[in-house]
Write an enzyme that holds these catalytic residues in place. Structure first.
Site, PDB file in Angstrom:
ATOM      1  N   ARG A 182      12.315   0.787 -10.107  1.00  0.00           N
ATOM      2  CA  ARG A 182      12.576   0.410  -8.711  1.00  0.00           C
ATOM      3  C   ARG A 182      13.214  -0.973  -8.537  1.00  0.00           C
ATOM      4  O   ARG A 182      12.997  -1.640  -7.527  1.00  0.00           O
ATOM      5  CB  ARG A 182      11.292   0.467  -7.876  1.00  0.00           C
ATOM      6  CG  ARG A 182      10.705   1.842  -7.719  1.00  0.00           C
ATOM      7  CD  ARG A 182      11.613   2.775  -6.914  1.00  0.00           C
ATOM      8  NE  ARG A 182      10.948   4.055  -6.703  1.00  0.00           N
ATOM      9  CZ  ARG A 182      10.985   5.050  -7.588  1.00  0.00           C
ATOM     10  NH1 ARG A 182      11.683   4.939  -8.702  1.00  0.00           N
ATOM     11  NH2 ARG A 182      10.357   6.169  -7.340  1.00  0.00           N
ATOM     12  N   CYS A 230       7.593   4.795   0.351  1.00  0.00           N
ATOM     13  CA  CYS A 230       6.443   4.178  -0.314  1.00  0.00           C
ATOM     14  C   CYS A 230       6.530   2.657  -0.189  1.00  0.00           C
ATOM     15  O   CYS A 230       7.570   2.063  -0.451  1.00  0.00           O
ATOM     16  CB  CYS A 230       6.394   4.589  -1.778  1.00  0.00           C
ATOM     17  SG  CYS A 230       5.823   6.279  -1.994  1.00  0.00           S
ATOM     18  N   GLU A 309       7.073  -2.328  -3.241  1.00  0.00           N
ATOM     19  CA  GLU A 309       8.345  -1.668  -3.547  1.00  0.00           C
ATOM     20  C   GLU A 309       9.342  -2.011  -2.436  1.00  0.00           C
ATOM     21  O   GLU A 309      10.521  -2.233  -2.679  1.00  0.00           O
ATOM     22  CB  GLU A 309       8.160  -0.154  -3.616  1.00  0.00           C
ATOM     23  CG  GLU A 309       9.496   0.559  -3.771  1.00  0.00           C
ATOM     24  CD  GLU A 309       9.405   2.072  -3.806  1.00  0.00           C
ATOM     25  OE1 GLU A 309       8.595   2.612  -4.561  1.00  0.00           O
ATOM     26  OE2 GLU A 309      10.189   2.707  -3.080  1.00  0.00           O
TER      27      GLU A 309
HETATM   28  N1  EPU Z   1      -2.301  10.951  -3.799  1.00  0.00           N
HETATM   29  C1  EPU Z   1      -3.532  10.870  -3.209  1.00  0.00           C
HETATM   30  N2  EPU Z   1      -3.598  10.415  -1.918  1.00  0.00           N
HETATM   31  C2  EPU Z   1      -2.502  10.043  -1.216  1.00  0.00           C
HETATM   32  C3  EPU Z   1      -1.231  10.124  -1.834  1.00  0.00           C
HETATM   33  C4  EPU Z   1      -1.158  10.588  -3.140  1.00  0.00           C
HETATM   34  O1  EPU Z   1      -4.551  11.189  -3.816  1.00  0.00           O
HETATM   35  O2  EPU Z   1      -2.636   9.634  -0.056  1.00  0.00           O
HETATM   36  C5  EPU Z   1      -2.214  11.484  -5.178  1.00  0.00           C
HETATM   37  C6  EPU Z   1      -1.521  12.847  -5.170  1.00  0.00           C
HETATM   38  O3  EPU Z   1      -2.420  13.889  -4.910  1.00  0.00           O
HETATM   39  C7  EPU Z   1      -0.933  12.927  -6.554  1.00  0.00           C
HETATM   40  C8  EPU Z   1      -0.630  11.462  -6.904  1.00  0.00           C
HETATM   41  O4  EPU Z   1      -1.378  10.668  -5.976  1.00  0.00           O
HETATM   42  O5  EPU Z   1      -1.866  13.408  -7.479  1.00  0.00           O
HETATM   43  C9  EPU Z   1       0.862  11.136  -6.775  1.00  0.00           C
HETATM   44  O6  EPU Z   1       1.310  11.392  -5.454  1.00  0.00           O
HETATM   45  P1  EPU Z   1       2.813  11.863  -5.153  1.00  0.00           P
HETATM   46  O7  EPU Z   1       3.121  13.101  -5.932  1.00  0.00           O
HETATM   47  O8  EPU Z   1       2.979  11.897  -3.684  1.00  0.00           O
HETATM   48  O9  EPU Z   1       3.710  10.748  -5.808  1.00  0.00           O
HETATM   49  P2  EPU Z   1       3.730   9.169  -5.590  1.00  0.00           P
HETATM   50  O10 EPU Z   1       3.585   8.541  -6.929  1.00  0.00           O
HETATM   51  O11 EPU Z   1       2.807   8.742  -4.527  1.00  0.00           O
HETATM   52  C10 EPU Z   1       6.299   8.982  -5.993  1.00  0.00           C
HETATM   53  C11 EPU Z   1       7.370   8.077  -5.439  1.00  0.00           C
HETATM   54  C12 EPU Z   1       7.914   8.660  -4.138  1.00  0.00           C
HETATM   55  C13 EPU Z   1       8.448  10.056  -4.394  1.00  0.00           C
HETATM   56  C14 EPU Z   1       7.284  10.912  -4.924  1.00  0.00           C
HETATM   57  C15 EPU Z   1       7.663  12.366  -5.215  1.00  0.00           C
HETATM   58  C16 EPU Z   1       6.843   5.752  -6.024  1.00  0.00           C
HETATM   59  C17 EPU Z   1       6.235   4.487  -5.568  1.00  0.00           C
HETATM   60  N3  EPU Z   1       6.793   6.774  -5.156  1.00  0.00           N
HETATM   61  O12 EPU Z   1       5.214   8.966  -5.066  1.00  0.00           O
HETATM   62  O13 EPU Z   1       8.984   7.837  -3.730  1.00  0.00           O
HETATM   63  O14 EPU Z   1       9.012  10.626  -3.239  1.00  0.00           O
HETATM   64  O15 EPU Z   1       6.807  10.315  -6.140  1.00  0.00           O
HETATM   65  O16 EPU Z   1       8.511  12.422  -6.300  1.00  0.00           O
HETATM   66  O17 EPU Z   1       7.370   5.816  -7.129  1.00  0.00           O
HETATM   67  C18 EPU Z   1       9.542   5.947  -2.411  1.00  0.00           C
HETATM   68  O18 EPU Z   1       9.782   5.388  -3.484  1.00  0.00           O
HETATM   69  O19 EPU Z   1       9.740   5.395  -1.299  1.00  0.00           O
HETATM   70  C19 EPU Z   1       8.995   7.288  -2.448  1.00  0.00           C
HETATM   71  C20 EPU Z   1       8.574   7.912  -1.364  1.00  0.00           C
END
Ligand code: EPU
Length: 315
Positions: A182, A230, A309
């Site tokens: 990022r 995020c 981020e």
């Molecule tokens: N989770 C929770 N509670 C929540 C949110 C997430 O328990 O409120 C758990 C989910 O159940 C899952 C894990 O956390 O097991 C990961 O969640 P998610 O799949 O939504 O992925 P993330 O790591 O939160 C990343 C990117 C997103 C991108 C998604 C999908 C980062 C910081 N975020 O989110 O990117 O859309 O993967 O690929 O790397 C962004 O960068 O602005 C962004 C939205």
């Protein structure tokens, strides 16, 4: 601060198209932010260069703004000149075999659609990210899961053309861009365009990948209210008592019981805890107070400090 004389000079340079005190909430996905002292949309590289030289001579700061999708602009706004590369000349998209060259002002949705129709796979991970190419390269935009290992700009970018603040143009290889999770090392340069190396893949398959990614986002993320996506980076590593070696920031915030926490009209999304949503006329100061509260509680609960981020401007 721009003097009256400097304002007149800038108006002359930009053919009268400069806008003073332009509200930046109109240019950010968060719909938050004070005014840009001067907002300029150069019509070509020559005008861009002249604006940069003017700012250097007048000793005023220059801030580049892309799609405004990953930004939190402070309530006092941004002093000096804010530059947006939204003119036609910065929105070119051309194909050469399996490579596409994309201008800084091209919306990511257009890249996704164009490469899908051209049968070129690799850009699906950009699905649903409301930014532009320049910002996406600068921030190394990406997702957790992408098709066939393509998850971030660093997986597809081969060349980036930049304009140095000295006025010199350079073409950098991906290795020289300094991509990290990022972020990139390009903060001082103006990104003009980038070449992405893609792989042939049937359009129908790409369309299916896009639909699946969009469905996942709709199911898990808060797309109903203005946000900056995020807010925090996912921490690398962490204490061993956590279930995952790389726990996501959303999971950590959720487990700290912070969903729905509110300061003014900024709220931790009840749907995805790494999203802060603007319930209407939220102030940047509300979001910053909420960010501090989240960082404090997550540090207390999990022993991890969450890095931002989202880019806060001015820094
Ligand atoms: N989770 C929770 N509670 C929540 C949110 C997430 O328990 O409120 C758990 C989910 O159940 C899952 C894990 O956390 O097991 C990961 O969640 P998610 O799949 O939504 O992925 P993330 O790591 O939160 C990343 C990117 C997103 C991108 C998604 C999908 C980062 C910081 N975020 O989110 O990117 O859309 O993967 O690929 O790397 C962004 O960068 O602005 C962004 C939205």
């Amino acid at each position: 601060m721009l003097t009256t004389l400097a304002r007149q000079e800038l108006s002359g340079i930009s053919g009268g198209r400069v806008r003073f005190d332009e509200p930046l909430r109109l240019h950010t996905s968060f719909r938050i932010g004070g005014p840009a002292e001067a907002w300029v949309e150069p019509q070509d590289i020559e005008e861009l260069n002249t604006v940069l030289s003017f700012a250097q001579a007048a000793d005023v700061p220059v801030t580049m703004i892309g799609g405004g999708a990953n930004l939190l602009v402070r309530d006092a706004g941004i002093p000096g000149v804010v530059v947006s590369l939204s003119a036609l000349v910065f929105r070119r998209l051309t194909r050469d075999g399996t490579a596409v060259t994309v201008g800084a002002g091209v919306g990511l949705d257009r890249i996704v659609a164009m490469t899908r129709d051209a049968g070129l796979g690799g850009c699906e991970f950009l699905t649903g990210i409301p930014g532009k190419l320049g910002g996406a390269v600068c921030m190394n935009a990406g997702t957790r899961d992408g098709e066939g290992g393509f998850r971030a700009m660093s997986d597809v970018v081969t060349w980036v053309t930049v304009l140095r603040r000295t006025g010199a143009m350079s073409v950098l290889s991906a290795a020289d861009v300094g991509f990290q999770y990022r972020c990139s090392g390009l903060n001082g340069d103006v990104i003009l365009e980038a070449t992405l190396q893609l792989i042939p893949r049937p359009s129908e398959e790409i369309a299916r990948n896009i639909a699946a990614l969009m469905a996942y986002k709709r199911a898990t993320q808060d797309l109903s209210a203005p946000s900056a996506g995020c807010i925090f980076k996912n921490p690398r590593g962490g204490p061993t008592h956590l279930p995952d070696e790389h726990p996501s920031a959303g999971w950590l915030i959720d487990r700290a019981g912070l969903k729905g926490l509110r300061v003014g009209n900024a709220m931790v999304s009840p749907r995805h805890a790494n999203f802060i949503v603007n319930l209407g006329s939220a102030k940047a100061s509300d979001v910053l107070a909420l960010i501090s509260a989240i960082q404090y509680k997550v540090l207390q609960e999990h022993g991890l400090f969450l890095d931002l981020e989202v880019q806060v401007l001015p820094a």
